[in-house]
Motif scaffolding. Structure first.
Motif, PDB file in Angstrom:
ATOM      1  N   ILE A 177       0.851  -1.208   0.000  1.00 20.37           N
ATOM      2  CA  ILE A 177       0.000   0.000   0.000  1.00 20.37           C
ATOM      3  C   ILE A 177       0.877   1.245   0.000  1.00 20.37           C
ATOM      4  CG2 ILE A 177      -1.642   1.342   1.404  1.00 20.37           C
ATOM      5  CD1 ILE A 177      -2.878  -1.406   2.232  1.00 20.37           C
ATOM      6  N   LEU A 178       1.949   1.227   0.794  1.00 18.16           N
ATOM      7  CA  LEU A 178       2.861   2.367   0.890  1.00 18.16           C
ATOM      8  C   LEU A 178       3.623   2.591  -0.419  1.00 18.16           C
ATOM      9  CD1 LEU A 178       4.252   1.734   4.496  1.00 18.16           C
ATOM     10  CD2 LEU A 178       2.449   3.319   3.823  1.00 18.16           C
ATOM     11  N   VAL A 179       4.022   1.495  -1.064  1.00 15.38           N
ATOM     12  CA  VAL A 179       4.724   1.586  -2.360  1.00 15.38           C
ATOM     13  C   VAL A 179       3.781   2.193  -3.411  1.00 15.38           C
ATOM     14  CG1 VAL A 179       5.761   0.246  -4.250  1.00 15.38           C
ATOM     15  CG2 VAL A 179       6.376  -0.271  -1.887  1.00 15.38           C
ATOM     16  N   ALA A 180       2.513   1.743  -3.421  1.00 17.70           N
ATOM     17  CA  ALA A 180       1.514   2.271  -4.360  1.00 17.70           C
ATOM     18  C   ALA A 180       1.286   3.768  -4.138  1.00 17.70           C
ATOM     19  CB  ALA A 180       0.192   1.515  -4.199  1.00 17.70           C
ATOM     20  N   LEU A 181       1.250   4.163  -2.877  1.00 20.78           N
ATOM     21  CA  LEU A 181       1.058   5.570  -2.513  1.00 20.78           C
ATOM     22  C   LEU A 181       2.234   6.427  -2.995  1.00 20.78           C
ATOM     23  CD1 LEU A 181      -1.227   7.032  -1.010  1.00 20.78           C
ATOM     24  CD2 LEU A 181       0.081   6.774   1.101  1.00 20.78           C
ATOM     25  N   GLY A 182       3.442   5.915  -2.786  1.00 23.08           N
ATOM     26  CA  GLY A 182       4.657   6.609  -3.241  1.00 23.08           C
ATOM     27  C   GLY A 182       4.673   6.800  -4.745  1.00 23.08           C
ATOM     28  N   ILE A 183       4.251   5.762  -5.477  1.00 24.72           N
ATOM     29  CA  ILE A 183       4.208   5.827  -6.949  1.00 24.72           C
ATOM     30  C   ILE A 183       3.188   6.872  -7.403  1.00 24.72           C
ATOM     31  CG2 ILE A 183       3.511   4.544  -9.032  1.00 24.72           C
ATOM     32  CD1 ILE A 183       4.774   2.018  -7.721  1.00 24.72           C
ATOM     33  N   ALA A 184       1.969   6.831  -6.824  1.00 23.50           N
ATOM     34  CA  ALA A 184       0.895   7.757  -7.227  1.00 23.50           C
ATOM     35  C   ALA A 184       1.280   9.211  -6.972  1.00 23.50           C
ATOM     36  CB  ALA A 184      -0.398   7.404  -6.487  1.00 23.50           C
ATOM     37  N   ILE A 185       1.889   9.498  -5.811  1.00 24.52           N
ATOM     38  CA  ILE A 185       2.283  10.875  -5.483  1.00 24.52           C
ATOM     39  C   ILE A 185       3.384  11.372  -6.428  1.00 24.52           C
ATOM     40  CG2 ILE A 185       3.296  12.375  -3.692  1.00 24.52           C
ATOM     41  CD1 ILE A 185       1.912  10.460  -1.604  1.00 24.52           C
ATOM     42  N   SER A 186       4.283  10.462  -6.816  1.00 24.74           N
ATOM     43  CA  SER A 186       5.408  10.853  -7.685  1.00 24.74           C
ATOM     44  C   SER A 186       4.940  11.361  -9.052  1.00 24.74           C
ATOM     45  CB  SER A 186       6.383   9.688  -7.871  1.00 24.74           C
ATOM     46  OG  SER A 186       5.844   8.681  -8.708  1.00 24.74           O
ATOM     47  N   PHE A 187       3.738  10.922  -9.503  1.00 30.59           N
ATOM     48  CA  PHE A 187       3.208  11.386 -10.785  1.00 30.59           C
ATOM     49  C   PHE A 187       2.970  12.899 -10.779  1.00 30.59           C
ATOM     50  CE2 PHE A 187       1.055   6.962 -11.479  1.00 30.59           C
ATOM     51  CZ  PHE A 187       2.299   6.414 -11.736  1.00 30.59           C
ATOM     52  N   LEU A 188       2.552  13.429  -9.624  1.00 28.25           N
ATOM     53  CA  LEU A 188       2.308  14.879  -9.498  1.00 28.25           C
ATOM     54  C   LEU A 188       3.603  15.662  -9.699  1.00 28.25           C
ATOM     55  CD1 LEU A 188      -0.086  14.800  -6.413  1.00 28.25           C
ATOM     56  CD2 LEU A 188      -0.720  15.534  -8.717  1.00 28.25           C
ATOM     57  N   PHE A 189       4.690  15.151  -9.139  1.00 27.67           N
ATOM     58  CA  PHE A 189       5.998  15.800  -9.304  1.00 27.67           C
ATOM     59  C   PHE A 189       6.498  15.693 -10.744  1.00 27.67           C
ATOM     60  CE2 PHE A 189       5.749  15.229  -4.757  1.00 27.67           C
ATOM     61  CZ  PHE A 189       6.374  16.362  -4.239  1.00 27.67           C
ATOM     62  N   GLY A 190       6.121  14.588 -11.423  1.00 23.40           N
ATOM     63  CA  GLY A 190       6.501  14.390 -12.826  1.00 23.40           C
ATOM     64  C   GLY A 190       5.830  15.363 -13.783  1.00 23.40           C
ATOM     65  N   LEU A 191       4.792  16.061 -13.317  1.00 19.48           N
ATOM     66  CA  LEU A 191       4.098  17.060 -14.144  1.00 19.48           C
ATOM     67  C   LEU A 191       4.890  18.360 -14.286  1.00 19.48           C
ATOM     68  CD1 LEU A 191       0.374  16.864 -12.925  1.00 19.48           C
ATOM     69  CD2 LEU A 191       1.159  16.454 -15.249  1.00 19.48           C
ATOM     70  N   LEU A 192       5.873  18.539 -13.411  1.00 19.60           N
ATOM     71  CA  LEU A 192       6.632  19.800 -13.391  1.00 19.60           C
ATOM     72  C   LEU A 192       7.937  19.699 -14.184  1.00 19.60           C
ATOM     73  CD1 LEU A 192       6.137  20.405  -9.570  1.00 19.60           C
ATOM     74  CD2 LEU A 192       4.760  21.376 -11.406  1.00 19.60           C
ATOM     75  N   PRO A 193       8.307  20.689 -14.997  1.00 19.96           N
ATOM     76  CA  PRO A 193       7.533  21.880 -15.339  1.00 19.96           C
ATOM     77  C   PRO A 193       6.415  21.544 -16.329  1.00 19.96           C
ATOM     78  CG  PRO A 193       9.583  21.857 -16.570  1.00 19.96           C
ATOM     79  CD  PRO A 193       9.616  20.652 -15.677  1.00 19.96           C
ATOM     80  N   PHE A 194       5.253  22.172 -16.128  1.00 21.17           N
ATOM     81  CA  PHE A 194       4.126  21.920 -17.036  1.00 21.17           C
ATOM     82  C   PHE A 194       4.018  23.056 -18.049  1.00 21.17           C
ATOM     83  CE2 PHE A 194      -0.299  21.667 -18.407  1.00 21.17           C
ATOM     84  CZ  PHE A 194      -0.396  20.311 -18.667  1.00 21.17           C
ATOM     85  N   ARG A 195       3.835  22.703 -19.308  1.00 23.13           N
ATOM     86  CA  ARG A 195       3.772  23.695 -20.387  1.00 23.13           C
ATOM     87  C   ARG A 195       2.312  24.084 -20.634  1.00 23.13           C
ATOM     88  NH1 ARG A 195       3.296  24.225 -25.862  1.00 23.13           N
ATOM     89  NH2 ARG A 195       4.901  25.370 -27.009  1.00 23.13           N
ATOM     90  N   PHE A 196       1.913  25.213 -20.076  1.00 19.97           N
ATOM     91  CA  PHE A 196       0.519  25.684 -20.187  1.00 19.97           C
ATOM     92  C   PHE A 196       0.238  26.368 -21.531  1.00 19.97           C
ATOM     93  CE2 PHE A 196       0.987  25.296 -15.596  1.00 19.97           C
ATOM     94  CZ  PHE A 196      -0.205  24.671 -15.260  1.00 19.97           C
ATOM     95  N   GLN A 197       1.296  26.765 -22.192  1.00 27.55           N
ATOM     96  CA  GLN A 197       1.180  27.464 -23.482  1.00 27.55           C
ATOM     97  C   GLN A 197       0.334  26.651 -24.475  1.00 27.55           C
ATOM     98  OE1 GLN A 197       5.093  28.464 -24.880  1.00 27.55           O
ATOM     99  NE2 GLN A 197       4.320  29.204 -26.832  1.00 27.55           N
ATOM    100  N   ASP A 198      -0.541  27.285 -25.200  1.00 27.29           N
ATOM    101  CA  ASP A 198      -1.403  26.676 -26.235  1.00 27.29           C
ATOM    102  C   ASP A 198      -2.600  25.892 -25.694  1.00 27.29           C
ATOM    103  OD1 ASP A 198       0.261  27.592 -28.368  1.00 27.29           O
ATOM    104  OD2 ASP A 198       1.622  25.939 -27.985  1.00 27.29           O
ATOM    105  N   ILE A 199      -2.701  25.716 -24.362  1.00 27.94           N
ATOM    106  CA  ILE A 199      -3.835  24.951 -23.817  1.00 27.94           C
ATOM    107  C   ILE A 199      -5.036  25.888 -23.645  1.00 27.94           C
ATOM    108  CG2 ILE A 199      -4.691  23.572 -21.872  1.00 27.94           C
ATOM    109  CD1 ILE A 199      -1.799  22.589 -21.494  1.00 27.94           C
ATOM    110  N   GLU A 200      -6.139  25.519 -24.281  1.00 30.79           N
ATOM    111  CA  GLU A 200      -7.388  26.293 -24.190  1.00 30.79           C
ATOM    112  C   GLU A 200      -8.535  25.332 -23.893  1.00 30.79           C
ATOM    113  OE1 GLU A 200      -6.164  29.742 -27.472  1.00 30.79           O
ATOM    114  OE2 GLU A 200      -7.132  27.886 -28.135  1.00 30.79           O
ATOM    115  N   ILE A 201      -8.872  25.210 -22.621  1.00 30.34           N
ATOM    116  CA  ILE A 201      -9.872  24.225 -22.180  1.00 30.34           C
ATOM    117  C   ILE A 201     -11.281  24.580 -22.673  1.00 30.34           C
ATOM    118  CG2 ILE A 201     -10.921  23.103 -20.139  1.00 30.34           C
ATOM    119  CD1 ILE A 201      -8.172  23.726 -18.726  1.00 30.34           C
ATOM    120  N   THR A 202     -11.604  25.870 -22.691  1.00 30.07           N
ATOM    121  CA  THR A 202     -12.981  26.300 -23.017  1.00 30.07           C
ATOM    122  C   THR A 202     -13.307  26.227 -24.512  1.00 30.07           C
ATOM    123  OG1 THR A 202     -12.116  28.569 -22.983  1.00 30.07           O
ATOM    124  CG2 THR A 202     -13.260  27.789 -20.992  1.00 30.07           C
ATOM    125  N   LYS A 203     -12.292  26.327 -25.371  1.00 27.31           N
ATOM    126  CA  LYS A 203     -12.518  26.342 -26.830  1.00 27.31           C
ATOM    127  C   LYS A 203     -12.670  24.937 -27.402  1.00 27.31           C
ATOM    128  CE  LYS A 203     -10.415  30.650 -28.446  1.00 27.31           C
ATOM    129  NZ  LYS A 203      -9.368  31.188 -29.345  1.00 27.31           N
TER     130      LYS A 203
END
Length: 418
Positions: A177-203
């Motif tokens: 359970i702890l290993v699974a938790l560590g893996i899931a949390i690490s995905f959030l850190f893998g998002l950085l740096p995030f490239r927001f340029q060109d993303i348009e959610i509403t269009k």
């Protein structure tokens, strides 16, 4: 001061290669520490989660490679539409896979003889984040922003290592359970740096028909190939977990981890290969020399690893996992041969994937299925499992080389006729 000067002299590509070596080293360290702390029986569950992570990375790689390829080919408004559409689809598929893991967590626990079902639920929650992360990486890869690409990999690796160890030493919960938790949390850190340029959610975004068809064709071809990768690269661990006792499965997981070092390093070359080949083809230049260069590197690396595993198997296993795992030492060099053959044929396959060639992908699928079939029929011992993989991977590499020679002849004939 000397280090800063040396780093300035390196190209972004060379820095990325160093970064990949560090990331692979960190991921290796993560596995080795878990193997030592948990022991063979508990490590079998942790290794299953790591295998699930590899399976996930192969599925998500379809989005990363597609994003990388079309980041090279598309520009301006077409690229903006493409990037928004691929984020939408990657998020949706991530949610579907995550929900399936949560729904079938109990059945997965029974199938793989694990201690808990909760580890699959926690892992499933993190899956959608991983898909978004892969598209983000694809943009960096295609645009050759290797510094940013390196940071996303380093963030994921370091956070997983540190968080998992903190959880294991501070919480008294089940290790899986702890290993699974560590893996899931690490995905959030893998998002950085995030490239927001060109993303348009509403269009609402739409691509021209020709581009849309090309994307779907390449995406399906890549998805099919990544599926064959999953079969070849992970079926052995999953089948050993099913056919053998937990202790033996833990021993095999340690063997697979050491033997796969060559494959993880080969990924670095795949990352660099795809945008280069696409660019050369776009400009009408020769791209075979790029393939030769990377095949040479991987062959050299493979030969040295196989030799090291053959000469010092007990020393390697003792240093990495400890004396509890020594009984699999005689199989180490054989497993290294199987992964080396796969790593070399993989470079060929991704080269052809960059050129929109289908046959090598179909060959990989056939050999992936044949590996599974061979293991189903011959699995009395762990040695049988390894030998079946050597047979399948040797045939795959022979086919890939044969196809490359035929392709080169046809290309030369075509250019002569023109």
């Amino acid at each position: 001061m000397i280090l800063n000067t040396a780093l300035k002299k390196l190209s972004a590509e060379q820095k990325f290669m160093i970064s990949v070596i560090i990331v692979n080293g960190g991921n290796y360290l993560y596995n080795l520490i878990l193997g030592r702390i948990l022991g063979p029986a508990q490590f079998a569950d942790a290794a299953l989660l790591i295998t699930f992570l590899l399976v996930l990375s192969f599925i998500a790689m379809t989005f990363q490679l597609s994003t990388a390829k079309f980041s090279v080919l598309f520009e301006d408004s077409i690229f903006k539409s493409f990037i928004n559409i691929i984020y939408k689809y990657s998020s949706s598929i991530g949610v579907i896979f995550g929900v399936l893991l949560i729904i079938f967590s109990k059945q997965l626990q029974q199938l793989f003889n694990t201690q808990s079902a909760a580890m699959f639920t926690i892992f499933g929650i993190g899956v959608p984040i991983y898909f978004i992360m892969s598209v983000n990486r694809g943009v960096f890869q295609g645009n050759k922003k290797f510094d940013s690409l390196a940071v996303t990999y380093q963030g994921e690796m370091l956070s997983r290592l540190i968080i998992t160890l903190i959880l294991i030493y501070t919480l008294g919960l089940q290790s899986s359970i702890l290993v699974a938790l560590g893996i899931a949390i690490s995905f959030l850190f893998g998002l950085l740096p995030f490239r927001f340029q060109d993303i348009e959610i509403t269009k609402k975004h739409k691509l021209p028909s020709a581009e849309s068809k090309y994307i779907i064709k390449f995406f399906l071809l890549t998805a099919f190939y990544e599926f064959t990768q999953i079969i070849i690269n992970n079926s052995d661990i999953l089948m050993v977990k099913h056919y053998f006792e937990t202790y033996e499965a833990g021993l095999y997981a340690s063997l697979a981890l050491i033997g796969r070092v060559v494959y993880f390093v080969a990924w670095m070359f795949v990352m660099l290969l795809l945008p280069k080949v696409v660019e050369k083809q776009k400009e009408g230049e020769s791209h075979a020399p790029i393939l030769f260069k990377y095949v040479f590197y991987i062959t050299l690396l493979s030969a040295s690893i196989v030799l090291g595993c053959y000469l010092f198997p007990e020393f390697v296993i003792n240093i990495m996992f400890g004396s509890e795992y020594l009984s699999v030492a005689p199989l180490l060099w054989k497993y290294a041969i199987a992964t080396s053959l796969f790593a070399i044929s993989n470079i060929f396959a991704y080269y052809f994937l960059s050129l929109d060639q289908y046959i090598p992908v179909i060959l990989s699928a056939l050999l992936g299925v044949s590996q599974v079939v061979l293991i189903i029929f011959f699995h009395d011992t762990l040695s049988d499992i390894v030998i079946m993989q050597i047979i399948a991977m040797a045939i795959l590499l022979i086919f890939q080389i044969f196809f490359f020679v035929s392709y080169q002849k046809l290309s030369k004939k075509g250019s002569t006729n023109h």
